[in-house]
Write an enzyme that holds these catalytic residues in place. Structure first.
Site, mmCIF file in Angstrom:
data_model
loop_
_atom_site.group_PDB
_atom_site.id
_atom_site.type_symbol
_atom_site.label_atom_id
_atom_site.label_comp_id
_atom_site.label_asym_id
_atom_site.label_seq_id
_atom_site.Cartn_x
_atom_site.Cartn_y
_atom_site.Cartn_z
ATOM 1 N N ARG A 98 0.807 -1.222 0.000
ATOM 2 C CA ARG A 98 0.000 0.000 0.000
ATOM 3 C C ARG A 98 0.843 1.276 0.000
ATOM 4 O O ARG A 98 0.340 2.362 -0.246
ATOM 5 C CB ARG A 98 -0.944 -0.001 1.223
ATOM 6 C CG ARG A 98 -2.090 -0.977 1.090
ATOM 7 C CD ARG A 98 -2.758 -1.280 2.419
ATOM 8 N NE ARG A 98 -1.982 -2.228 3.231
ATOM 9 C CZ ARG A 98 -2.332 -2.633 4.455
ATOM 10 N NH1 ARG A 98 -3.425 -2.180 5.020
ATOM 11 N NH2 ARG A 98 -1.572 -3.500 5.110
ATOM 12 N N GLY A 126 1.563 -14.225 5.040
ATOM 13 C CA GLY A 126 0.677 -13.662 6.060
ATOM 14 C C GLY A 126 1.336 -13.600 7.431
ATOM 15 O O GLY A 126 2.382 -14.203 7.666
ATOM 16 N N ASP A 165 5.710 -2.210 11.644
ATOM 17 C CA ASP A 165 5.145 -0.979 11.080
ATOM 18 C C ASP A 165 4.272 -0.228 12.082
ATOM 19 O O ASP A 165 3.445 0.593 11.696
ATOM 20 C CB ASP A 165 4.363 -1.289 9.793
ATOM 21 C CG ASP A 165 3.119 -2.129 10.042
ATOM 22 O OD1 ASP A 165 3.022 -2.758 11.127
ATOM 23 O OD2 ASP A 165 2.237 -2.159 9.157
ATOM 24 N N GLY A 175 -8.131 -4.643 11.974
ATOM 25 C CA GLY A 175 -8.949 -5.743 12.469
ATOM 26 C C GLY A 175 -9.695 -5.281 13.715
ATOM 27 O O GLY A 175 -9.207 -4.440 14.462
ATOM 28 N N ASN A 233 -7.605 -4.151 16.725
ATOM 29 C CA ASN A 233 -6.436 -4.966 17.054
ATOM 30 C C ASN A 233 -5.202 -4.166 16.640
ATOM 31 O O ASN A 233 -5.083 -3.747 15.486
ATOM 32 C CB ASN A 233 -6.521 -6.277 16.254
ATOM 33 C CG ASN A 233 -5.199 -7.025 16.248
ATOM 34 O OD1 ASN A 233 -4.438 -6.962 17.206
ATOM 35 N ND2 ASN A 233 -4.943 -7.724 15.152
ATOM 36 N N ASN A 258 42.582 36.636 9.752
ATOM 37 C CA ASN A 258 41.460 37.245 9.049
ATOM 38 C C ASN A 258 41.528 36.879 7.562
ATOM 39 O O ASN A 258 42.533 37.127 6.904
ATOM 40 C CB ASN A 258 41.506 38.767 9.200
ATOM 41 C CG ASN A 258 40.253 39.401 8.635
ATOM 42 O OD1 ASN A 258 39.238 39.513 9.318
ATOM 43 N ND2 ASN A 258 40.314 39.790 7.372
ATOM 44 N N TYR A 298 41.999 21.789 -5.292
ATOM 45 C CA TYR A 298 41.822 20.647 -6.182
ATOM 46 C C TYR A 298 42.516 20.920 -7.509
ATOM 47 O O TYR A 298 42.259 21.940 -8.156
ATOM 48 C CB TYR A 298 40.320 20.440 -6.392
ATOM 49 C CG TYR A 298 39.939 19.210 -7.168
ATOM 50 C CD1 TYR A 298 40.482 17.970 -6.854
ATOM 51 C CD2 TYR A 298 39.011 19.293 -8.212
ATOM 52 C CE1 TYR A 298 40.116 16.836 -7.562
ATOM 53 C CE2 TYR A 298 38.638 18.162 -8.919
ATOM 54 C CZ TYR A 298 39.195 16.935 -8.590
ATOM 55 O OH TYR A 298 38.829 15.814 -9.291
HETATM 56 C C1 UD1 Z 1 -2.552 -6.396 10.838
HETATM 57 C C2 UD1 Z 1 -3.641 -7.241 11.500
HETATM 58 C C3 UD1 Z 1 -4.824 -6.326 11.827
HETATM 59 C C4 UD1 Z 1 -4.352 -5.196 12.712
HETATM 60 C C5 UD1 Z 1 -3.180 -4.440 12.111
HETATM 61 C C6 UD1 Z 1 -2.610 -3.486 13.146
HETATM 62 C C7 UD1 Z 1 -3.416 -9.444 10.462
HETATM 63 C C8 UD1 Z 1 -4.005 -10.421 9.514
HETATM 64 N N1 UD1 Z 1 -4.068 -8.273 10.577
HETATM 65 O O1 UD1 Z 1 -3.078 -5.902 9.626
HETATM 66 O O2 UD1 Z 1 -5.820 -7.074 12.507
HETATM 67 O O3 UD1 Z 1 -5.443 -4.312 12.959
HETATM 68 O O4 UD1 Z 1 -2.132 -5.339 11.725
HETATM 69 O O5 UD1 Z 1 -1.565 -2.709 12.650
HETATM 70 O O6 UD1 Z 1 -2.427 -9.741 11.101
HETATM 71 N N2 UD1 Z 1 4.287 -9.258 7.841
HETATM 72 C C9 UD1 Z 1 5.207 -10.271 7.756
HETATM 73 N N3 UD1 Z 1 4.956 -11.339 6.941
HETATM 74 C C10 UD1 Z 1 3.822 -11.429 6.197
HETATM 75 C C11 UD1 Z 1 2.876 -10.388 6.288
HETATM 76 C C12 UD1 Z 1 3.121 -9.316 7.127
HETATM 77 O O7 UD1 Z 1 6.256 -10.232 8.417
HETATM 78 O O8 UD1 Z 1 3.666 -12.430 5.487
HETATM 79 C C13 UD1 Z 1 4.580 -8.105 8.712
HETATM 80 C C14 UD1 Z 1 4.559 -6.780 7.977
HETATM 81 O O9 UD1 Z 1 5.858 -6.458 7.501
HETATM 82 C C15 UD1 Z 1 4.098 -5.814 9.057
HETATM 83 C C16 UD1 Z 1 3.252 -6.669 9.987
HETATM 84 O O10 UD1 Z 1 3.581 -8.008 9.692
HETATM 85 O O11 UD1 Z 1 5.182 -5.265 9.778
HETATM 86 C C17 UD1 Z 1 1.757 -6.447 9.784
HETATM 87 O O12 UD1 Z 1 1.410 -6.747 8.431
HETATM 88 P P1 UD1 Z 1 0.407 -5.830 7.618
HETATM 89 O O13 UD1 Z 1 0.273 -6.401 6.254
HETATM 90 O O14 UD1 Z 1 0.773 -4.420 7.735
HETATM 91 O O15 UD1 Z 1 -0.958 -6.107 8.420
HETATM 92 P P2 UD1 Z 1 -2.219 -5.160 8.494
HETATM 93 O O16 UD1 Z 1 -2.978 -5.256 7.232
HETATM 94 O O17 UD1 Z 1 -1.821 -3.827 8.963
HETATM 95 CA CA CA Z 2 0.091 -2.774 9.172
#
Ligand code: UD1
Ligand code: CA
Length: 467
Positions: A18, A82, A106, A143, A175, A383, A393
């Site tokens: 995003r 995920g 993040d 979430g 969440n 001065n 250079y």
């Molecule tokens: C996630 C939560 C959501 C919550 C939000 C809060 C899930 C499914 N959803 O959504 O409920 O409200 O955070 O900020 O968890 N990451 C990995 N590996 C992956 C995917 C993501 O390490 O395969 C890491 C990302 O780099 C990031 C963090 O996990 O730092 C969260 O992932 P992101 O895709 O931002 O989740 P959200 O959509 O924000």
């Molecule tokens: Ca996030």
């Protein structure tokens, strides 16, 4: 009860689709530092770096390199399937711990106090999973946490934004993506996650329903400040978090006695330090590891990066100062450019349109107008006249100019390096100096003036006759 061992897992493998950026999300910056370094720093206040596991995947090498100095361990999530899958990849790393805190790379404004709140709530509830929640002004995108009852600490499920049914959009408690787990409960049920959902991903959030359904205790605790747990998923969100962090930094400095006029116009990085009684005018940028002493005045539109200023320094308008040191009582600018390696001594003056690079000015030395000093040493009290240039250079190599103490370099002189000018020497204005000038000597390197009496008047008479 013996001590409970605690690991922290930080999820940082995602791409950050995003953000529409080539740079991995967790390396985008707020307050002048990558998101991820803020999260690691907060975690490192709770556990030792050796107990912090970073899940990396997208551009893993780049992410690892950016935080290598922080001493954390890395877990590879080669394919990003995920948040649940991210933790599955960390199973081996966390198996020997009693409890696991999961943070998101993040969510950068999280304070150690809030992590501590989550941890102590998790322990006192003796829960299998504890979810840190918040009620922000706008819950869209997050979430939602579904409690078993309005007043209940217990949670039934987390419903992702995309899975909300009509009418559920208004659910207010989000969440935050920050959790405490009992490691055994987490590991026993982690492989029950499925990816049959809108994103086709393994959601860590599904563990709330799974654990609760298995009769485990899943609870939620609300963060005191919703602003602290917001995520940076888009550029507008990132910029908003950056502004919030900078406002906090300005507030911290002001409460320590620094006056910052119109602080909302200033860009002050998170690690900057400033002493009391210093005044900072609007539109100033203080970046990186900049440290400024007491009783300084930094006037409008000046940019100072990774530099150290002692006490009582005056920096007038629109100066650019990088990787430099300025000692007590020096006066800089307006419109001065101090490039890396400049060292400006006590009470020295560097005036308008003066550029310095790897230049050391001694106590009370002055270069007040239109000068370039590169690879140069200027002794105390010397001065440097207007328009003086060190020719450092030769097109291939850089050479040094050494000027002694109490010397006087007349305006518009060029000093062809390598060259040295002794203590107390005097250079006539407009000189091109190519050979060493001994102490206390006068050097004049310019052609002699020729004066022809009456020449101009005669020319005017001649011109008049011709037309
Ligand atoms: C996630 C939560 C959501 C919550 C939000 C809060 C899930 C499914 N959803 O959504 O409920 O409200 O955070 O900020 O968890 N990451 C990995 N590996 C992956 C995917 C993501 O390490 O395969 C890491 C990302 O780099 C990031 C963090 O996990 O730092 C969260 O992932 P992101 O895709 O931002 O989740 P959200 O959509 O924000
Ligand atoms: Ca996030």
């Amino acid at each position: 009860m013996g001590a409970v061992s605690l690991a922290v897992v930080i999820m940082a493998a995602g791409k950050g689709t995003r953000l529409k950026s080539q740079r991995p999300k967790v390396l985008h910056e707020i307050g002048g530092k990558p998101l991820l370094t803020h999260v690691i720093a907060a975690a490192a206040r709770i556990v030792a770096p050796a107990d912090i596991f970073l899940v990396v995947g997208h551009q893993a090498e780049r992410v690892e390199a950016a935080v290598a100095h922080m001493g954390v361990k890395f877990v590879l999530q080669a394919e990003q399937l995920g948040t649940g899958h991210a933790i599955q990849c960390a199973q081996g790393a966390i198996a020997s711990y009693d409890d696991v805190l999961v943070l998101s790379g993040d969510v950068p404004l999280l304070r150690p106090e809030t992590i501590e709140l989550l941890r102590s709530f998790h322990r006192s509830e003796d829960a299998a999973m504890t979810i840190l929640t918040a009620v922000p002004a706008n819950p869209h995108g997050y979430g939602r946490v579904v409690r078993k009852g309005l007043e209940s600490a217990e949670v039934e499920a987390i419903v992702e934004q995309k899975a909300l049914a009509p009418g559920q959009e208004a659910w207010a408690e989000i969440n935050t993506g920050i959790y405490g787990f009992r490691a055994s409960a987490l590991l026993n049920h982690l492989n029950e996650l499925s990816n049959a959902n809108h994103q086709g991903e393994y959601y860590l959030t599904d563990l709330a329903r799974i654990l609760s359904g298995a009769g485990e205790r899943v609870v939620a605790v609300e963060a005191l400040d919703a602003g602290e747990v917001l995520g940076a998923n888009t550029i507008p969100e990132l910029v908003a978090l950056d502004a919030a962090l900078r406002a906090q930094t300005a507030q911290r400095l002001m409460l320590h006695g620094v006056t910052i006029f119109r602080s909302e116009t200033c860009v002050i990085d998170a690690d900057v330090e400033v002493g009391p009684d210093t005044v900072i005018e609007p539109y100033v940028q203080l970046l990186g590891g900049t440290q400024i002493g007491s009783n300084c005045l930094i006037r409008s539109s000046t940019v100072i990066e990774n530099s150290r200023l002692a006490d009582n320094v005056l920096v007038r308008q629109s100066c650019v100062i990088t990787d430099s040191v300025i000692e007590t009582g020096a006066k800089i600018g307006p419109f001065a450019h101090l490039r890396p390696g400049s060292e400006i001594g006590e009470e020295a003056h560097v005036g308008n349109f003066v550029e310095t690079k790897k230049a050391k000015l001694g106590k009370g030395a002055k270069a007040n107008h239109l000068t370039y000093l590169g690879d140069a040493v200027v002794g105390a009290g010397s001065n440097i006249g207007a328009g003086v240039i060190t020719c450092n250079y030769d097109g291939v190599n850089k050479h040094t100019t050494v000027i002694g103490e109490g010397a006087f370099v007349g305006s518009d002189s060029t000093l062809v390096a390598p060259i040295s000018i002794g203590d107390g020497a005097y250079i006539g204005a407009g000189s091109c100096i190519t050979r060493e000038v001994p102490a206390d000597a006068l050097a004049v390197g310019r052609s002699r003036q020729v004066t022809k009496e009456g020449w101009a008047a005669a020319r005017r008479t001649r011109q008049k006759r011709e037309c």
